[in-house]
Design an enzyme around this catalytic site. Structure first.
Site, PDB file in Angstrom:
ATOM      1  N   HIS A 187      22.011   3.400  -7.175  1.00 38.99           N
ATOM      2  CA  HIS A 187      22.066   3.052  -8.598  1.00 38.99           C
ATOM      3  C   HIS A 187      21.593   4.222  -9.465  1.00 38.99           C
ATOM      4  O   HIS A 187      20.793   4.054 -10.376  1.00 38.99           O
ATOM      5  CB  HIS A 187      21.212   1.806  -8.860  1.00 38.99           C
ATOM      6  CG  HIS A 187      21.280   1.301 -10.268  1.00 38.99           C
ATOM      7  ND1 HIS A 187      22.471   0.980 -10.892  1.00 38.99           N
ATOM      8  CD2 HIS A 187      20.306   1.060 -11.182  1.00 38.99           C
ATOM      9  CE1 HIS A 187      22.215   0.557 -12.125  1.00 38.99           C
ATOM     10  NE2 HIS A 187      20.912   0.603 -12.327  1.00 38.99           N
ATOM     11  N   THR A 200      13.911  -2.749 -11.917  1.00 39.81           N
ATOM     12  CA  THR A 200      13.111  -1.599 -12.338  1.00 39.81           C
ATOM     13  C   THR A 200      13.613  -0.308 -11.702  1.00 39.81           C
ATOM     14  O   THR A 200      13.771  -0.226 -10.487  1.00 39.81           O
ATOM     15  CB  THR A 200      11.636  -1.823 -11.970  1.00 39.81           C
ATOM     16  OG1 THR A 200      11.191  -3.056 -12.531  1.00 39.81           O
ATOM     17  CG2 THR A 200      10.773  -0.689 -12.493  1.00 39.81           C
ATOM     18  N   ASN A 201      13.831   0.693 -12.530  1.00 39.03           N
ATOM     19  CA  ASN A 201      14.296   1.993 -12.055  1.00 39.03           C
ATOM     20  C   ASN A 201      13.144   2.910 -11.681  1.00 39.03           C
ATOM     21  O   ASN A 201      12.050   2.790 -12.241  1.00 39.03           O
ATOM     22  CB  ASN A 201      15.152   2.667 -13.137  1.00 39.03           C
ATOM     23  CG  ASN A 201      16.592   2.227 -13.070  1.00 39.03           C
ATOM     24  OD1 ASN A 201      17.162   2.118 -11.994  1.00 39.03           O
ATOM     25  ND2 ASN A 201      17.190   1.970 -14.230  1.00 39.03           N
ATOM     26  N   ARG A 247      14.215   4.476 -19.651  1.00 38.16           N
ATOM     27  CA  ARG A 247      14.533   5.903 -19.757  1.00 38.16           C
ATOM     28  C   ARG A 247      14.648   6.318 -21.212  1.00 38.16           C
ATOM     29  O   ARG A 247      15.058   5.547 -22.071  1.00 38.16           O
ATOM     30  CB  ARG A 247      15.853   6.211 -19.048  1.00 38.16           C
ATOM     31  CG  ARG A 247      15.705   6.454 -17.581  1.00 38.16           C
ATOM     32  CD  ARG A 247      16.874   7.266 -17.053  1.00 38.16           C
ATOM     33  NE  ARG A 247      18.143   6.577 -17.175  1.00 38.16           N
ATOM     34  CZ  ARG A 247      19.315   7.195 -17.121  1.00 38.16           C
ATOM     35  NH1 ARG A 247      19.379   8.501 -16.979  1.00 38.16           N
ATOM     36  NH2 ARG A 247      20.435   6.505 -17.214  1.00 38.16           N
ATOM     37  N   ARG A 272      30.154  -2.401 -15.515  1.00 41.43           N
ATOM     38  CA  ARG A 272      30.735  -1.258 -16.239  1.00 41.43           C
ATOM     39  C   ARG A 272      32.098  -0.879 -15.669  1.00 41.43           C
ATOM     40  O   ARG A 272      33.043  -0.611 -16.429  1.00 41.43           O
ATOM     41  CB  ARG A 272      29.780  -0.060 -16.150  1.00 41.43           C
ATOM     42  CG  ARG A 272      28.541  -0.207 -17.012  1.00 41.43           C
ATOM     43  CD  ARG A 272      27.488   0.820 -16.679  1.00 41.43           C
ATOM     44  NE  ARG A 272      26.417   0.840 -17.672  1.00 41.43           N
ATOM     45  CZ  ARG A 272      25.204   1.337 -17.452  1.00 41.43           C
ATOM     46  NH1 ARG A 272      24.910   1.850 -16.263  1.00 41.43           N
ATOM     47  NH2 ARG A 272      24.299   1.326 -18.402  1.00 41.43           N
ATOM     48  N   ALA A 313       9.030  -9.984 -18.686  1.00 39.53           N
ATOM     49  CA  ALA A 313       9.862 -10.896 -19.474  1.00 39.53           C
ATOM     50  C   ALA A 313       9.908 -10.568 -20.957  1.00 39.53           C
ATOM     51  O   ALA A 313      10.786 -11.059 -21.668  1.00 39.53           O
ATOM     52  CB  ALA A 313       9.363 -12.334 -19.288  1.00 39.53           C
ATOM     53  N   CYS A 314       8.980  -9.751 -21.446  1.00 36.45           N
ATOM     54  CA  CYS A 314       8.946  -9.457 -22.875  1.00 36.45           C
ATOM     55  C   CYS A 314       9.542  -8.094 -23.217  1.00 36.45           C
ATOM     56  O   CYS A 314       9.480  -7.657 -24.365  1.00 36.45           O
ATOM     57  CB  CYS A 314       7.510  -9.545 -23.389  1.00 36.45           C
ATOM     58  SG  CYS A 314       6.797 -11.184 -23.197  1.00 36.45           S
ATOM     59  N   GLY A 315      10.109  -7.447 -22.226  1.00 38.51           N
ATOM     60  CA  GLY A 315      10.706  -6.137 -22.438  1.00 38.51           C
ATOM     61  C   GLY A 315      12.139  -6.218 -22.938  1.00 38.51           C
ATOM     62  O   GLY A 315      12.684  -7.299 -23.195  1.00 38.51           O
ATOM     63  N   ASP A 327       4.307 -11.091 -18.292  1.00 43.42           N
ATOM     64  CA  ASP A 327       4.243  -9.724 -18.808  1.00 43.42           C
ATOM     65  C   ASP A 327       2.790  -9.419 -19.136  1.00 43.42           C
ATOM     66  O   ASP A 327       1.929 -10.312 -19.071  1.00 43.42           O
ATOM     67  CB  ASP A 327       5.136  -9.543 -20.033  1.00 43.42           C
ATOM     68  CG  ASP A 327       5.766  -8.149 -20.077  1.00 43.42           C
ATOM     69  OD1 ASP A 327       5.056  -7.168 -19.763  1.00 43.42           O
ATOM     70  OD2 ASP A 327       6.956  -8.036 -20.424  1.00 43.42           O
ATOM     71  N   ASP A 344      26.530  -1.501 -12.543  1.00 43.61           N
ATOM     72  CA  ASP A 344      27.580  -0.533 -12.205  1.00 43.61           C
ATOM     73  C   ASP A 344      28.923  -1.234 -12.013  1.00 43.61           C
ATOM     74  O   ASP A 344      29.976  -0.707 -12.394  1.00 43.61           O
ATOM     75  CB  ASP A 344      27.199   0.238 -10.940  1.00 43.61           C
ATOM     76  CG  ASP A 344      25.899   1.004 -11.107  1.00 43.61           C
ATOM     77  OD1 ASP A 344      25.684   1.560 -12.197  1.00 43.61           O
ATOM     78  OD2 ASP A 344      25.093   1.026 -10.156  1.00 43.61           O
TER      79      ASP A 344
END
Length: 336
Positions: A200, A141-142, A104, A176, A32-34, A57, A173
């Protein structure tokens, strides 16, 4: 009604509070803090379908919670920080949104994030399996293509896996695609309806431009250019931020849309539809994003593949092996 001190155990699910909020829902944001978590939490604090917002977090939670608790809505805000408090954070919640992990950086693929973020998703999922196994779980999360299968395997180990309740959030996606098509066609992006299927990341993202409503105006060259633009949009943001992170604000907006759709389904609204990366039989890949109908138990129906053009079928042929590889990587990781 505020509950903004760290470590307050809301698991008792106070009866008076539940009556006050009637059928609204408890939502937990992990991470939550990201960069995504903070704007997403703000948007959820303003969502009338949320009764209680739990922010988890590993650092910086007190400040974020104190700040957010001052926003003048009825949504209760509760903060939980560190591994010792994650169990309380997830106790008895209806929806868990996982945005935790590293972003990233320039030159980094989603696959490069795997080692760090896979462990994060695994650890959170282990707690979900014990504390809220019936919750709807939305993974941001990727790499999403790999993290969702990891979560599925962890839940299978604990005997609580329900494929109707686990989602990979690919909504950015679609957001966008709507934006870019709206700009190209000179129309309001909110009025653009387009399915984006597959996964994704990169070529696994398949915007079905042939099914865009209103129709996408362009010849084959324009279709191919637009497809590439949508597929590579995340990398464009990473490069533009020059080391300061990846898509955060647009991802928070997209995550709100998806979470809100989950909540509408839980509420009993009819014809709630979103594309999401889920366990699927639509293709050879065991996980795949297609349009879904959402309801009180998560997925009410998987609508399968939309009608595809010849070009889109070729995109699908290229995407399937990549998605299968991503899925297997997640399964292998979870089984070790």
């Amino acid at each position: 009604m505020q509950c903004h001190r760290i470590g307050i155990n809301t698991a008792t699910c106070n009866e008076n509070i539940l009556i006050y909020f009637e059928k609204n829902f408890r939502v937990a944001v992990c991470g939550a803090c990201g960069g995504i978590g903070q704007p997403l939490s703000l948007l959820l604090k303003r969502n009338p379908l949320v009764s209680e917002l739990r922010l988890y977090d590993i650092a910086h939670v007190p400040g974020v919670v104190a700040d957010l608790a001052h926003v003048d809505t009825k949504v209760r805000v509760c903060g939980f920080m560190g591994p010792d408090q994650i169990c309380d954070a997830l106790e008895c919640v209806d929806v868990v949104v996982i945005s935790a992990g590293s972003p990233r950086k320039p030159g980094m693929s989603r696959d490069d994030l795997f080692k760090t973020n896979a462990c994060t998703v695994m650890d959170i999922t282990k707690v979900i399996a014990v504390k809220c196994p019936k919750a709807l779980v939305a993974i941001i999360t990727n790499p999403v293509n790999t993290c969702v299968p990891i979560a599925a395997e962890i839940m299978k180990k604990d005997g609580v896996y329900d494929p109707k309740r686990l989602f990979g959030v690919c909504t950015l996606d679609i957001v966008r695609a709507r934006t870019f098509i709206g700009e190209a066609n000179g129309v309001d992006p909110k009025k653009v309806d387009i399915p984006v299927i597959g996964g994704h990341s990169g070529i696994t993202i398949i915007p079905v431009l042939s099914q865009s409503n209103p129709a996408f105006k362009g010849d084959q060259a324009a279709i191919e250019k637009m497809t590439k633009h949508i597929q590579e949009a995340g990398t464009e943001v990473v490069k533009a931020k020059a080391g300061a992170g990846s898509a955060t604000l647009s991802m928070a907006h997209a995550a709100l849309r998806f979470t809100n759709s989950l909540l509408k389904g839980l509420k009993g609204e009819k014809n709630v539809m979103e594309c999401s990366y889920v366990e699927s039989k639509a293709t050879e890949a065991s996980f795949f994003s297609t349009p879904l109908v959402l309801g009180k138990n998560g997925i009410d129906a998987n609508c399968g593949l939309p009608k595809l053009s010849e070009y889109e079928n070729k995109l699908l042929e290229k995407a399937i092996p990549e998605i299968k590889k991503d899925v297997q990587k997640g399964i292998d990781f979870a089984k070790k």
